[in-house]
Enzyme design. Sequence first.
Site, mmCIF file in Angstrom:
data_model
loop_
_atom_site.group_PDB
_atom_site.id
_atom_site.type_symbol
_atom_site.label_atom_id
_atom_site.label_comp_id
_atom_site.label_asym_id
_atom_site.label_seq_id
_atom_site.Cartn_x
_atom_site.Cartn_y
_atom_site.Cartn_z
ATOM 1 N N ASP A 67 2.608 1.043 17.354
ATOM 2 C CA ASP A 67 1.977 2.343 17.131
ATOM 3 C C ASP A 67 1.402 2.938 18.403
ATOM 4 O O ASP A 67 1.342 2.282 19.445
ATOM 5 C CB ASP A 67 0.870 2.230 16.073
ATOM 6 C CG ASP A 67 0.032 0.956 16.234
ATOM 7 O OD1 ASP A 67 -0.221 0.564 17.386
ATOM 8 O OD2 ASP A 67 -0.351 0.364 15.214
ATOM 9 N N ASN A 136 -9.478 -3.470 6.527
ATOM 10 C CA ASN A 136 -9.101 -2.835 5.262
ATOM 11 C C ASN A 136 -7.690 -3.228 4.835
ATOM 12 O O ASN A 136 -7.144 -2.656 3.892
ATOM 13 C CB ASN A 136 -9.243 -1.316 5.348
ATOM 14 C CG ASN A 136 -8.312 -0.694 6.373
ATOM 15 O OD1 ASN A 136 -7.494 -1.366 6.994
ATOM 16 N ND2 ASN A 136 -8.433 0.612 6.563
ATOM 17 N N HIS A 138 -4.863 -3.079 6.753
ATOM 18 C CA HIS A 138 -3.730 -2.364 7.346
ATOM 19 C C HIS A 138 -2.964 -3.255 8.324
ATOM 20 O O HIS A 138 -3.512 -4.173 8.932
ATOM 21 C CB HIS A 138 -4.173 -1.051 8.003
ATOM 22 C CG HIS A 138 -4.929 -1.193 9.292
ATOM 23 N ND1 HIS A 138 -6.181 -0.659 9.481
ATOM 24 C CD2 HIS A 138 -4.622 -1.781 10.481
ATOM 25 C CE1 HIS A 138 -6.594 -0.894 10.712
ATOM 26 N NE2 HIS A 138 -5.655 -1.579 11.337
ATOM 27 N N GLU A 143 -2.281 2.452 6.685
ATOM 28 C CA GLU A 143 -3.577 2.347 6.029
ATOM 29 C C GLU A 143 -3.411 2.109 4.518
ATOM 30 O O GLU A 143 -2.306 2.263 3.971
ATOM 31 C CB GLU A 143 -4.366 3.641 6.262
ATOM 32 C CG GLU A 143 -4.656 3.949 7.727
ATOM 33 C CD GLU A 143 -5.814 3.144 8.297
ATOM 34 O OE1 GLU A 143 -6.043 2.015 7.832
ATOM 35 O OE2 GLU A 143 -6.489 3.656 9.206
#
Length: 260
Positions: A67, A136, A138, A143
């Site tokens: 990314d 979380n 990801h 996400e």
Amino acid sequence: MKVLILRNEPAAIERAADIVARTVRDLPAAVLGLATGGTMLPLYQVLAQRHRDEGLSFAKTTSFNLDEYIGLAPDHPCSYHYYMQEAFFRHVDIDPARCHLPKGDAADPRAASGDYEALIEAAGGIDLQLLGIGQNGHIGFNEPTASLGSRTRIKTLTTSTRRANQRYFASFEETPRYAITTGVATILASRKCLLIATGAAKAEAVANMIEGPLSAVCPASALQLHPRATIILDAAAASALKLTEYYETVHPQGRDSAFD
């Protein structure tokens, strides 16, 4: 899913480095999927040390990073281009022409996302994909609620992810809201996946990934579908798992079993 639990972070990093090194030695022209973040820094340091001390060569490898932030030029000190150059690329013999990252400053990020996905396909896909995991759940910047069938695209970052990354920027307001990320399906198409998680802050996400339901709410849980996913944990990151005794029976002290 192979779950390897090591006693502490240095042991986990060394075990991960063993897997990367073996991949590169067995397949010198390997296509590596690379990741960024705090978890990867000690791994890149160990790999660079092995390059210097043991001759571990990346000269024929090709790399694709997961990314990049939208809006940051490659020379921006908070870009992942800059991170990779400083953390890894300049310390080993990898060919810069074979190092690929999404173009965060592209005039058309959507087109750049499609081009990046096509570039991975043209290279024959990823042989070994490195992954971290967010608190979380990801992977990459996929996400919670990200499509498990997603390919490289633009993602809006959650507030929790931006706050976790705020330490790299002058303020929360300056922390990017968008990123280009390879998708969950792109990750699952890799021939092997290697996820590393260390520290108690990752324990809940790790438990959801390994023992929770397959769900877009925890994108990392998609690795349950991968036939050759290896998860390397230190004891703190493994502390919320319910089946620790079983994982340690199958792979005592993080070693491969007799049938691997």
